[in-house]
Design a protein around this motif. Sequence first.
Motif, PDB file in Angstrom:
ATOM      1  N   ALA A 126       0.765  -1.244  -0.151  1.00  0.00           N
ATOM      2  CA  ALA A 126      -0.119   0.037   0.051  1.00  0.00           C
ATOM      3  C   ALA A 126       0.781   1.353   0.054  1.00  0.00           C
ATOM      4  N   TRP A 127       1.749   1.106   0.590  1.00  0.00           N
ATOM      5  CA  TRP A 127       2.903   2.359   0.645  1.00  0.00           C
ATOM      6  C   TRP A 127       3.377   2.451  -0.861  1.00  0.00           C
ATOM      7  N   PHE A 128       3.722   1.530  -1.427  1.00  0.00           N
ATOM      8  CA  PHE A 128       4.221   1.716  -2.703  1.00  0.00           C
ATOM      9  C   PHE A 128       3.080   2.066  -3.686  1.00  0.00           C
ATOM     10  N   LEU A 129       2.135   1.615  -3.542  1.00  0.00           N
ATOM     11  CA  LEU A 129       0.986   2.067  -4.390  1.00  0.00           C
ATOM     12  C   LEU A 129       0.426   3.453  -4.369  1.00  0.00           C
ATOM     13  N   GLN A 130       0.624   4.012  -2.801  1.00  0.00           N
ATOM     14  CA  GLN A 130       0.280   5.258  -2.530  1.00  0.00           C
ATOM     15  C   GLN A 130       1.093   6.156  -3.217  1.00  0.00           C
ATOM     16  N   ARG A 131       2.377   5.853  -3.283  1.00  0.00           N
ATOM     17  CA  ARG A 131       3.497   6.681  -4.043  1.00  0.00           C
ATOM     18  C   ARG A 131       3.294   6.519  -5.278  1.00  0.00           C
ATOM     19  N   ILE A 132       3.041   5.661  -6.105  1.00  0.00           N
ATOM     20  CA  ILE A 132       2.774   5.528  -7.474  1.00  0.00           C
ATOM     21  C   ILE A 132       1.691   6.264  -7.863  1.00  0.00           C
ATOM     22  N   THR A 133       0.655   6.209  -7.126  1.00  0.00           N
ATOM     23  CA  THR A 133      -0.802   6.784  -7.360  1.00  0.00           C
ATOM     24  C   THR A 133      -0.428   8.495  -7.524  1.00  0.00           C
ATOM     25  N   ALA A 134       0.331   8.577  -6.358  1.00  0.00           N
ATOM     26  CA  ALA A 134       0.464  10.038  -6.097  1.00  0.00           C
ATOM     27  C   ALA A 134       1.380  10.773  -7.465  1.00  0.00           C
ATOM     28  N   ALA A 135       2.424  10.094  -7.690  1.00  0.00           N
ATOM     29  CA  ALA A 135       3.218  10.144  -8.724  1.00  0.00           C
ATOM     30  C   ALA A 135       2.400  10.389 -10.153  1.00  0.00           C
ATOM     31  N   PHE A 136       1.629   9.402 -10.366  1.00  0.00           N
ATOM     32  CA  PHE A 136       0.742   9.493 -11.780  1.00  0.00           C
ATOM     33  C   PHE A 136      -0.024  10.830 -11.842  1.00  0.00           C
ATOM     34  N   LEU A 137      -0.543  10.795 -10.610  1.00  0.00           N
ATOM     35  CA  LEU A 137      -1.630  12.220 -10.544  1.00  0.00           C
ATOM     36  C   LEU A 137      -0.849  13.503 -10.774  1.00  0.00           C
ATOM     37  N   VAL A 138       0.456  13.754 -10.258  1.00  0.00           N
ATOM     38  CA  VAL A 138       1.316  14.828 -10.366  1.00  0.00           C
ATOM     39  C   VAL A 138       1.447  14.954 -11.720  1.00  0.00           C
ATOM     40  N   VAL A 139       1.947  13.825 -12.559  1.00  0.00           N
ATOM     41  CA  VAL A 139       2.222  13.972 -13.808  1.00  0.00           C
ATOM     42  C   VAL A 139       1.109  14.158 -14.768  1.00  0.00           C
ATOM     43  N   VAL A 140       0.083  13.575 -14.388  1.00  0.00           N
ATOM     44  CA  VAL A 140      -1.126  14.084 -15.456  1.00  0.00           C
ATOM     45  C   VAL A 140      -1.595  15.546 -15.043  1.00  0.00           C
ATOM     46  N   LEU A 141      -1.682  15.914 -13.926  1.00  0.00           N
ATOM     47  CA  LEU A 141      -1.789  17.507 -13.787  1.00  0.00           C
ATOM     48  C   LEU A 141      -0.674  18.327 -14.152  1.00  0.00           C
ATOM     49  N   PHE A 162       0.969  17.945 -16.770  1.00  0.00           N
ATOM     50  CA  PHE A 162       0.603  17.935 -18.333  1.00  0.00           C
ATOM     51  C   PHE A 162      -0.357  18.897 -18.521  1.00  0.00           C
ATOM     52  N   HIS A 163      -1.366  18.859 -17.752  1.00  0.00           N
ATOM     53  CA  HIS A 163      -2.532  19.655 -17.949  1.00  0.00           C
ATOM     54  C   HIS A 163      -2.001  20.988 -17.709  1.00  0.00           C
ATOM     55  N   PHE A 164      -1.344  21.512 -16.613  1.00  0.00           N
ATOM     56  CA  PHE A 164      -1.152  22.887 -16.455  1.00  0.00           C
ATOM     57  C   PHE A 164      -0.164  23.215 -17.410  1.00  0.00           C
ATOM     58  N   PHE A 165       0.791  22.368 -17.786  1.00  0.00           N
ATOM     59  CA  PHE A 165       1.773  22.824 -18.855  1.00  0.00           C
ATOM     60  C   PHE A 165       0.835  23.228 -20.294  1.00  0.00           C
ATOM     61  N   LEU A 166      -0.046  22.307 -20.742  1.00  0.00           N
ATOM     62  CA  LEU A 166      -1.005  22.714 -21.769  1.00  0.00           C
ATOM     63  C   LEU A 166      -1.553  24.158 -21.616  1.00  0.00           C
ATOM     64  N   LEU A 167      -2.244  24.186 -20.470  1.00  0.00           N
ATOM     65  CA  LEU A 167      -2.952  25.355 -20.064  1.00  0.00           C
ATOM     66  C   LEU A 167      -2.271  26.680 -20.073  1.00  0.00           C
ATOM     67  N   HIS A 168      -1.049  26.665 -19.592  1.00  0.00           N
ATOM     68  CA  HIS A 168      -0.237  27.831 -19.224  1.00  0.00           C
ATOM     69  C   HIS A 168       0.654  28.292 -20.544  1.00  0.00           C
ATOM     70  N   PHE A 169       1.432  27.205 -21.053  1.00  0.00           N
ATOM     71  CA  PHE A 169       2.397  27.330 -21.888  1.00  0.00           C
ATOM     72  C   PHE A 169       2.214  27.102 -23.449  1.00  0.00           C
ATOM     73  N   VAL A 170       0.920  26.377 -23.645  1.00  0.00           N
ATOM     74  CA  VAL A 170       0.719  26.072 -25.230  1.00  0.00           C
ATOM     75  C   VAL A 170      -0.454  27.299 -25.387  1.00  0.00           C
ATOM     76  N   ASN A 171      -0.884  27.460 -26.579  1.00  0.00           N
ATOM     77  CA  ASN A 171      -1.826  28.069 -27.035  1.00  0.00           C
ATOM     78  C   ASN A 171      -3.216  27.992 -26.028  1.00  0.00           C
ATOM     79  N   HIS A 172      -3.687  28.976 -25.499  1.00  0.00           N
ATOM     80  CA  HIS A 172      -4.822  28.789 -24.553  1.00  0.00           C
ATOM     81  C   HIS A 172      -5.976  28.584 -25.432  1.00  0.00           C
ATOM     82  N   ALA A 173      -6.094  28.949 -26.478  1.00  0.00           N
ATOM     83  CA  ALA A 173      -7.271  28.404 -27.366  1.00  0.00           C
ATOM     84  C   ALA A 173      -7.243  27.140 -27.556  1.00  0.00           C
ATOM     85  N   TYR A 174      -6.087  26.623 -27.941  1.00  0.00           N
ATOM     86  CA  TYR A 174      -6.237  25.255 -28.102  1.00  0.00           C
ATOM     87  C   TYR A 174      -6.532  24.449 -26.873  1.00  0.00           C
ATOM     88  N   GLU A 175      -5.979  24.816 -25.784  1.00  0.00           N
ATOM     89  CA  GLU A 175      -6.447  24.151 -24.571  1.00  0.00           C
ATOM     90  C   GLU A 175      -7.921  24.411 -24.302  1.00  0.00           C
TER      91      GLU A 175
END
Length: 121
Positions: A14-29, A31-44
């Motif tokens: 469970a310790w390992f899964l908690q860290r893996i899920t946290a890492a996955f959530l951070v990476v996806v978020l 990526f979302h914020f990268f698209l939102l702030h650094f790529v064309n806003h209209a595209y996002e």
Amino acid sequence: MAERYSSFTPGGTAWFLQRITAAFLVVVLAFHFFLLHFVNHAYEVTFLGTEARMQNVGYFLTMVLFLITAAFHGVNGVYNALVNQGLEGTQKKVVLAVLVIAGVALVAQGVYVALAMRGMI
């Protein structure tokens, strides 16, 4: 206050899964914020505002995986926090059952909405 119980024991599953899920959530978020702030806003905004994105299998699977990992991460975190505050015995089992049912219900609702947006329901 000393820890009474935790699935966060270093090296545990469970310790390992908690860290893996946290890492996955951070990476996806991230990526979302990268698209939102650094790529064309209209595209996002267009990308987020259309149901056509759900036709992309990769986006669909990422969203479903995000829902599952967020539910596990949240349920496991809340459960451990309550147990560390002194929850014991029957209360611990009831709280775990309620959290698991709530997590499964939220994931099921999210998957249902995703399938509906994809036109599969």
